[in-house]
Design a protein around this motif. Sequence first.
Motif, PDB file in Angstrom:
ATOM      1  N   MET A   1      18.449   0.639 -18.442  1.00 12.71           N
ATOM      2  CA  MET A   1      17.096   0.198 -18.077  1.00 12.71           C
ATOM      3  C   MET A   1      16.851   0.462 -16.597  1.00 12.71           C
ATOM      4  O   MET A   1      17.727   0.247 -15.760  1.00 12.71           O
ATOM      5  N   LEU A   2      15.673   0.960 -16.302  1.00 11.33           N
ATOM      6  CA  LEU A   2      15.283   1.227 -14.912  1.00 11.33           C
ATOM      7  C   LEU A   2      14.570   0.012 -14.334  1.00 11.33           C
ATOM      8  O   LEU A   2      13.657  -0.532 -14.955  1.00 11.33           O
ATOM      9  N   TYR A   3      15.005  -0.388 -13.161  1.00 20.85           N
ATOM     10  CA  TYR A   3      14.365  -1.489 -12.449  1.00 20.85           C
ATOM     11  C   TYR A   3      13.980  -1.035 -11.044  1.00 20.85           C
ATOM     12  O   TYR A   3      14.782  -0.393 -10.359  1.00 20.85           O
ATOM     13  N   LEU A   4      12.780  -1.396 -10.620  1.00 19.41           N
ATOM     14  CA  LEU A   4      12.392  -1.279  -9.217  1.00 19.41           C
ATOM     15  C   LEU A   4      12.132  -2.687  -8.717  1.00 19.41           C
ATOM     16  O   LEU A   4      11.423  -3.458  -9.367  1.00 19.41           O
ATOM     17  N   ARG A   5      12.704  -3.008  -7.570  1.00 20.34           N
ATOM     18  CA  ARG A   5      12.561  -4.348  -7.035  1.00 20.34           C
ATOM     19  C   ARG A   5      12.062  -4.295  -5.592  1.00 20.34           C
ATOM     20  O   ARG A   5      12.758  -3.825  -4.694  1.00 20.34           O
ATOM     21  N   ASN A   6      10.805  -4.757  -5.424  1.00 18.30           N
ATOM     22  CA  ASN A   6      10.187  -4.872  -4.088  1.00 18.30           C
ATOM     23  C   ASN A   6      10.310  -3.566  -3.290  1.00 18.30           C
ATOM     24  O   ASN A   6      10.602  -3.575  -2.091  1.00 18.30           O
ATOM     25  N   LEU A   7      10.061  -2.455  -3.963  1.00 19.85           N
ATOM     26  CA  LEU A   7      10.196  -1.143  -3.336  1.00 19.85           C
ATOM     27  C   LEU A   7       9.020  -0.891  -2.392  1.00 19.85           C
ATOM     28  O   LEU A   7       7.853  -1.017  -2.783  1.00 19.85           O
ATOM     29  N   VAL A   8       9.350  -0.531  -1.170  1.00 14.97           N
ATOM     30  CA  VAL A   8       8.338  -0.234  -0.150  1.00 14.97           C
ATOM     31  C   VAL A   8       8.629   1.129   0.451  1.00 14.97           C
ATOM     32  O   VAL A   8       9.791   1.457   0.722  1.00 14.97           O
ATOM     33  N   TYR A   9       7.581   1.930   0.630  1.00 14.23           N
ATOM     34  CA  TYR A   9       7.724   3.213   1.320  1.00 14.23           C
ATOM     35  C   TYR A   9       6.647   3.285   2.390  1.00 14.23           C
ATOM     36  O   TYR A   9       5.461   3.394   2.097  1.00 14.23           O
ATOM     37  N   HIS A  10       7.091   3.199   3.636  1.00 17.30           N
ATOM     38  CA  HIS A  10       6.148   3.163   4.758  1.00 17.30           C
ATOM     39  C   HIS A  10       6.674   4.059   5.881  1.00 17.30           C
ATOM     40  O   HIS A  10       7.376   3.597   6.783  1.00 17.30           O
ATOM     41  N   PRO A  11       6.343   5.358   5.824  1.00 14.10           N
ATOM     42  CA  PRO A  11       6.763   6.261   6.905  1.00 14.10           C
ATOM     43  C   PRO A  11       6.176   5.809   8.238  1.00 14.10           C
ATOM     44  O   PRO A  11       5.052   5.280   8.294  1.00 14.10           O
ATOM     45  N   THR A  12       6.926   6.028   9.290  1.00 11.63           N
ATOM     46  CA  THR A  12       6.485   5.564  10.618  1.00 11.63           C
ATOM     47  C   THR A  12       5.185   6.211  11.053  1.00 11.63           C
ATOM     48  O   THR A  12       4.417   5.628  11.818  1.00 11.63           O
ATOM     49  N   ALA A  13       4.902   7.424  10.551  1.00 16.14           N
ATOM     50  CA  ALA A  13       3.683   8.127  10.966  1.00 16.14           C
ATOM     51  C   ALA A  13       2.435   7.623  10.246  1.00 16.14           C
ATOM     52  O   ALA A  13       1.313   7.985  10.619  1.00 16.14           O
ATOM     53  N   CYS A  14       2.616   6.799   9.215  1.00 20.20           N
ATOM     54  CA  CYS A  14       1.479   6.313   8.425  1.00 20.20           C
ATOM     55  C   CYS A  14       1.085   4.902   8.865  1.00 20.20           C
ATOM     56  O   CYS A  14       1.952   4.038   9.040  1.00 20.20           O
ATOM     57  N   PRO A  15      -0.215   4.654   9.045  1.00 19.57           N
ATOM     58  CA  PRO A  15      -0.650   3.303   9.439  1.00 19.57           C
ATOM     59  C   PRO A  15      -0.423   2.266   8.353  1.00 19.57           C
ATOM     60  O   PRO A  15      -0.255   1.084   8.643  1.00 19.57           O
ATOM     61  N   HIS A  16      -0.431   2.708   7.085  1.00 18.44           N
ATOM     62  CA  HIS A  16      -0.244   1.762   5.980  1.00 18.44           C
ATOM     63  C   HIS A  16       0.876   2.259   5.067  1.00 18.44           C
ATOM     64  O   HIS A  16       1.164   3.456   4.998  1.00 18.44           O
ATOM     65  N   ALA A  17       1.497   1.327   4.359  1.00 17.64           N
ATOM     66  CA  ALA A  17       2.562   1.688   3.416  1.00 17.64           C
ATOM     67  C   ALA A  17       1.993   2.493   2.259  1.00 17.64           C
ATOM     68  O   ALA A  17       0.933   2.160   1.718  1.00 17.64           O
ATOM     69  N   ILE A  18       2.681   3.568   1.875  1.00 19.53           N
ATOM     70  CA  ILE A  18       2.256   4.377   0.727  1.00 19.53           C
ATOM     71  C   ILE A  18       2.549   3.635  -0.575  1.00 19.53           C
ATOM     72  O   ILE A  18       1.773   3.693  -1.526  1.00 19.53           O
ATOM     73  N   LEU A  19       3.672   2.914  -0.610  1.00 20.50           N
ATOM     74  CA  LEU A  19       4.014   2.048  -1.743  1.00 20.50           C
ATOM     75  C   LEU A  19       4.280   0.654  -1.215  1.00 20.50           C
ATOM     76  O   LEU A  19       5.051   0.483  -0.266  1.00 20.50           O
ATOM     77  N   GLN A  20       3.659  -0.353  -1.858  1.00 20.82           N
ATOM     78  CA  GLN A  20       3.771  -1.717  -1.373  1.00 20.82           C
ATOM     79  C   GLN A  20       4.440  -2.612  -2.424  1.00 20.82           C
ATOM     80  O   GLN A  20       3.921  -2.734  -3.538  1.00 20.82           O
ATOM     81  N   SER A  21       5.566  -3.179  -2.079  1.00 19.52           N
ATOM     82  CA  SER A  21       6.246  -4.161  -2.919  1.00 19.52           C
ATOM     83  C   SER A  21       6.150  -3.810  -4.409  1.00 19.52           C
ATOM     84  O   SER A  21       5.621  -4.567  -5.225  1.00 19.52           O
ATOM     85  N   THR A  22       6.694  -2.652  -4.755  1.00 19.03           N
ATOM     86  CA  THR A  22       6.581  -2.117  -6.106  1.00 19.03           C
ATOM     87  C   THR A  22       7.689  -2.657  -7.006  1.00 19.03           C
ATOM     88  O   THR A  22       8.867  -2.537  -6.682  1.00 19.03           O
ATOM     89  N   ASN A  23       7.287  -3.221  -8.155  1.00 20.13           N
ATOM     90  CA  ASN A  23       8.233  -3.744  -9.139  1.00 20.13           C
ATOM     91  C   ASN A  23       7.933  -3.119 -10.499  1.00 20.13           C
ATOM     92  O   ASN A  23       6.767  -3.000 -10.890  1.00 20.13           O
ATOM     93  N   LEU A  24       8.999  -2.748 -11.208  1.00 17.25           N
ATOM     94  CA  LEU A  24       8.826  -2.060 -12.492  1.00 17.25           C
ATOM     95  C   LEU A  24      10.076  -2.243 -13.334  1.00 17.25           C
ATOM     96  O   LEU A  24      11.193  -2.189 -12.821  1.00 17.25           O
ATOM     97  N   ASP A  25       9.887  -2.451 -14.630  1.00 20.93           N
ATOM     98  CA  ASP A  25      10.987  -2.502 -15.597  1.00 20.93           C
ATOM     99  C   ASP A  25      10.675  -1.507 -16.708  1.00 20.93           C
ATOM    100  O   ASP A  25       9.598  -1.570 -17.308  1.00 20.93           O
TER     101      ASP A  25
END
Length: 224
Positions: A1-25
């Motif tokens: 089973m695939l789980y994502l837990r509170n996944l965040v992707y926020h490159p330093t060059a971006c003003p906002h996170a591209i992915l915010q607190s992502t959860n998935l089962d």
Amino acid sequence: MLYLRNLVYHPTACPHAILQSTNLDLPTQQLGLIIGPSGSGKSTLLEILSGLAEPTSGGVFWREQPLIAEQLQQLAGLVFQFPERHFCGGTILEELRLGHPELGSEKVRQALSEVGLEHLSLSSSPHALSGGQQRRLALAVQLIRQPSLLLLDEPTAGLDWSMRRQLVNLLAKLKQDWTLLVVTHDAGDLLAIADRCWTLKHGQLESVEPLTLQTQSQEAVTAI
């Protein structure tokens, strides 16, 4: 089973996170469908899951085992939106044997058979195939690797209705043996074979019932 837990992707060059607190089962041998407009973070999520990018924080788990990028590269197989741009072999046989020079003809034919391309000549050029056949060949390339998770980026984009239907039928067949996660901006016929669905907007992932999306889609068509 695939789980994502509170996944965040926020490159330093971006003003906002591209992915915010992502959860998935996503359970094994199911097809998960992520629907979102261009720029919502869909392709970025697949890059993280395939080990091509690293999240800023949070984790990716497979059967409760946390995974780093190198492990995800072994776990997942990614089929790009335009796979023909990534073909390197001069023939179908060369394409399937890239990284697997020892691969016998039986294994090659088996992989092609799984995606409905067993009738093609192994000496054909991948670039001479139709769009639908190129998507199928890209799938065969990944199946040879035997990943646990298949990732597909806009698999039906640019295909006519007939090729779309053929590809949807193929994915329905593949999920009997594989775990699939598909991202798209236009769910269309994919809703009928999805076990779990999410919408992705402005980096925020929300779970939604496939039946709800199907009903909304049918109502929209009826209203036209």
